[in-house]
Design an enzyme around this catalytic site. Structure first.
Site, mmCIF file in Angstrom:
data_model
loop_
_atom_site.group_PDB
_atom_site.id
_atom_site.type_symbol
_atom_site.label_atom_id
_atom_site.label_comp_id
_atom_site.label_asym_id
_atom_site.label_seq_id
_atom_site.Cartn_x
_atom_site.Cartn_y
_atom_site.Cartn_z
ATOM 1 N N ASN A 205 65.556 10.351 -12.358
ATOM 2 C CA ASN A 205 64.653 9.980 -13.465
ATOM 3 C C ASN A 205 64.723 8.507 -13.806
ATOM 4 O OD1 ASN A 205 63.538 11.536 -15.813
ATOM 5 N ND2 ASN A 205 64.928 10.390 -17.045
ATOM 6 N N ASP B 132 56.426 9.183 -24.603
ATOM 7 C CA ASP B 132 56.298 8.840 -26.303
ATOM 8 C C ASP B 132 55.053 7.661 -26.035
ATOM 9 O OD1 ASP B 132 57.981 6.937 -25.456
ATOM 10 O OD2 ASP B 132 59.499 7.527 -27.305
ATOM 11 N N HIS C 259 57.498 6.148 -21.373
ATOM 12 C CA HIS C 259 57.783 5.365 -22.645
ATOM 13 C C HIS C 259 56.560 4.403 -22.697
ATOM 14 C CE1 HIS C 259 61.379 7.498 -23.807
ATOM 15 N NE2 HIS C 259 61.707 7.299 -22.734
#
Ligand code: XIL
Length: 302
Positions: free
Chosen positions: A168, A234, A204
């Site tokens: 990740n 987000d 992000h």
């Protein structure tokens, strides 16, 4: 506003949220978590400092609470994360060489063993790249050079053979030096027979900055023979709710367009509890009301 829940539309991909029991005292937050999402990532509760605060002393109280919450609400869990340079307890930071390697393997086998069979996927290693595509210098590289990655994946496969094992990272969503470094690593790990199943793209973003080649980039990784997922979405967008909504829809559509993209996880639920709260990056506002982003997500999922 949204007409029903995200998860009711999630027949092609999982739709998830980072969740923390820290906010469960807010009934609105807790009910959105269970009602809207069918995929859950513990925001902090499965990190090394949370699960093994002292060497060999494991604390699973909060992680257990989240796994229980997920089961009650019929959500799958993404375990996050086993090997990272951040949120490492001080006892572990002071280990070197084979002592750190043994501690890493012991950590992986204990934490994954506790939830064996109950976790859909684990972020085995997190954020191991620099922006230029080289490996980040850390306690892990200092002890084991690049070999810590293969060692971690092997230990993870042994601990829970049914969990999908992911690498990740952030700033890897478009085609760039960092994502190409990761691409080359995944290809090499596959060639060497290292058990890796997926790549997580944190995502992000700030409004207006979703890479135009996100889908292309997801597809090039999928073509290596791994699953892909958006793991920490987000989108900072205070005062830019329309652009933010468009961007959320774009990310969902890009995942839907790649058959090996298994899901999209949003890094939180309500703006005020976000790690980037000042940028209002989430689909629900401080009171839990659906923003334009929520409507756009629901629309994109249909
Ligand atoms: C963040 C959490 O949201 C914060 O609560 C915590 O203080 C720091 O970590 N990349 C990751 C996540 O992989 O674990 C991070 O989560 C955000 C960046």
């Amino acid at each position: 506003s949204i007409s029903c829940a995200f998860r009711d539309h999630a027949n092609k991909i999982y739709i998830g949220a980072a969740v923390s029991p820290t906010y469960f005292s807010d009934a609105t937050y807790q009910s959105l978590a269970g009602a809207q999402f069918n995929f859950l990532t513990p925001e902090n509760e499965m990190k090394i400092d949370a699960t093994e605060p002292s060497q060999g002393q494991f604390n699973y109280a909060q992680a257990d609470e989240l796994v229980q919450f997920a089961q009650t609400n019929n959500m799958k869990v993404r375990g996050h994360t086993l090997v990272w340079h951040s949120q490492v307890p001080s006892w572990m930071q002071s280990l070197t060489g084979t002592a750190l390697e043994e501690a890493m393997k012991n950590h992986i086998s204990n934490v994954m063993g506790r939830y064996k069979g109950g976790i859909y996927a684990w972020d085995v290693v997190n954020e191991v790249f620099n922006e230029d595509g080289t490996l980040r210098d850390s306690i892990w590289t200092q002890a084991m050079q690049s070999g810590f990655i293969a060692t971690a994946f092997q230990a993870a496969r042994e601990a829970d053979p049914n969990a999908k094992l992911y690498i990740n990272d952030y700033n890897i969503e478009g085609v760039n030096a960092k994502s190409t470094g990761l691409y080359n690593l995944v290809q090499e790990l596959k060639t060497q027979g290292v058990p890796i199943d997926g790549v997580g793209f944190q995502a992000h973003f700030t409004a207006g900055s979703v890479p135009t080649d996100l889908q292309t980039n997801l597809q090039r990784f999928a073509d290596l023979g791994v699953d892909v997922a958006i793991t920490e979405l987000d989108i900072g967008g205070a005062g830019q709710e329309a652009q933010q909504a468009t961007d959320y829809a774009t990310v969902i559509q890009d995942c839907l367009a790649v058959s090996r993209c298994v899901g999209v996880t949003i890094w939180g639920i309500m703006d005020k509890y976000s790690w980037r709260a000042s940028t209002n990056p989430l689909p629900f506002d401080d009171n839990g009301n659906a923003k334009a982003a929520a409507t756009a997500i629901e629309g994109a999922l249909q």
